[in-house]
Design a protein around this motif. Structure first.
Motif, PDB file in Angstrom:
ATOM      1  N   GLN A  43      -0.547  -4.504  -1.046  1.00  0.00           N
ATOM      2  CA  GLN A  43      -0.898  -4.894  -2.543  1.00  0.00           C
ATOM      3  C   GLN A  43      -2.396  -4.581  -2.697  1.00  0.00           C
ATOM      4  N   ARG A  92      -2.314  -0.577  -2.806  1.00  0.00           N
ATOM      5  CA  ARG A  92      -1.389  -0.336  -3.807  1.00  0.00           C
ATOM      6  C   ARG A  92      -0.581   1.015  -3.279  1.00  0.00           C
ATOM      7  N   GLU A  93      -0.357   1.237  -1.905  1.00  0.00           N
ATOM      8  CA  GLU A  93       0.105   2.306  -1.387  1.00  0.00           C
ATOM      9  C   GLU A  93       0.761   1.827   0.054  1.00  0.00           C
ATOM     10  N   ASP A 144      -6.029  -9.200  -8.949  1.00  0.00           N
ATOM     11  CA  ASP A 144      -6.296  -7.940  -8.404  1.00  0.00           C
ATOM     12  C   ASP A 144      -6.963  -7.887  -7.370  1.00  0.00           C
TER      13      ASP A 144
END
Length: 305
Positions: free
Chosen positions: A124, A127-128, A32
């Motif tokens: 990544q 996340r867009e 993450d």
């Protein structure tokens, strides 16, 4: 691992106490990324770029520096000549800026700093879909040079609040040749945020954008450490606008030039700082690439921007 016996890192010629120098944590590219960035204030990403492409970008820049007499033969060694014909060939500030723009917009360097690999990684992270500044901060650091301690926010805060810096070394950088550092935990320092948040160096030029306190004293006062590493072809360091950072002196014993380039990424849906975007970015005070100290001959000294 950093060997304190063999490494003597300095800032402005002052040796940094080895007990306040530590190692950057290598990021898990498959983990993450957002969580890791929030935790550490940076992402030390190894093997992001294709090393062959980075090597090509390095040679592209070195050949352009050799054109103005600043690199010795053989060019591939990347050794500063100690001389320059840059002002002779490009006599005005505008000419110097146009020269540095042409170097910074080389096809090889752009294939690295704006390429598919780093763009995928930034996607990544956010996340867009993402976008990057078209303006790039390319630096060629001769022996004895360093970047002052600072945060990036005062220099580029008219767009996205989620902007990040991507610092890419364009050569192998050892612990002695001017690696970047971040001050451990500095992304959480409320006093730095309070002092600089909203400050715009173009709208308030009488007030410095950099941190004036000695970085060594600052680190000691904050019970922090200078986190750094050696960097190889393909590595990248990503951090936010309030992470305190700079670089150590380039203490090369051979006169090797330290090459790196910064660019910025953000979510594509967010507003972008118009100074650094579009086909003809105006940058600071409308000066384009002449606003960068890197546009000046490597033989000249002055505060880096």
């Amino acid at each position: 691992m950093i060997s304190k016996q063999k490494v003597c890192q300095s800032l402005g010629g002052t040796v940094v106490p080895p007990e306040i120098v530590g190692e950057l944590v290598v990021a898990d590219k498959n983990g993450d990324l957002k969580k890791q960035l929030c935790e550490h204030g940076y992402l030390f990403l190894q093997g992001v770029h294709d090393p062959v492409e980075v090597a090509a970008a390095r040679m592209e820049v070195l050949h352009r520096l050799a054109e103005v007499g600043e690199i010795k033969e053989p060019v591939e060694d990347g050794i500063a000549s100690g001389t320059s014909r840059r002002r002779e060939i490009y006599p005005t500030a505008e000419d110097l800026g146009n020269f540095w723009r042409s170097v910074s917009e080389g096809l090889a360097i752009r294939s690295v700093i704006n390429g598919a690999r780093i763009t995928h990684l930034m996607t990544q992270l956010f996340r867009e879909p993402v976008a990057n500044f078209t303006f790039a901060w390319l630096r060629a650091m001769a022996e004895g040079r360093a970047s002052p301690v600072h945060i990036d926010h005062p220099y580029m805060n008219r767009g996205s609040k989620r902007l990040v810096t991507c610092w890419t070394p364009l050569c192998n950088i050892s612990l002695n040749t001017g690696p970047l550092y971040v001050l451990e935990g500095s992304h959480t320092w409320s006093d730095v945020r309070t002092e600089f948040e909203g400050h715009d160096v173009d709208r308030n030029p009488s007030r410095p954008g950099h941190i004036e306190e000695s970085p060594i004293i600052l680190a000691q006062r904050k019970d922090s450490r200078f986190l750094t590493s050696k960097f190889g072809l393909g590595d990248c360091l990503v951090f936010g606008m309030f992470t305190v950072h700079g670089s150590f002196d380039n203490n090369s014993k051979t006169g090797a030039v330290r090459l790196s380039c910064d660019t910025r990424f953000q979510p594509a849906a967010d507003p972008m700082d118009k100074r650094f975007s579009g086909p003809n970015p105006l940058a600071h005070n409308g000066r384009g690439y002449s606003c960068l100290s890197a546009s000046l001959p490597m033989t000249e000294t002055g505060r880096l921007r």
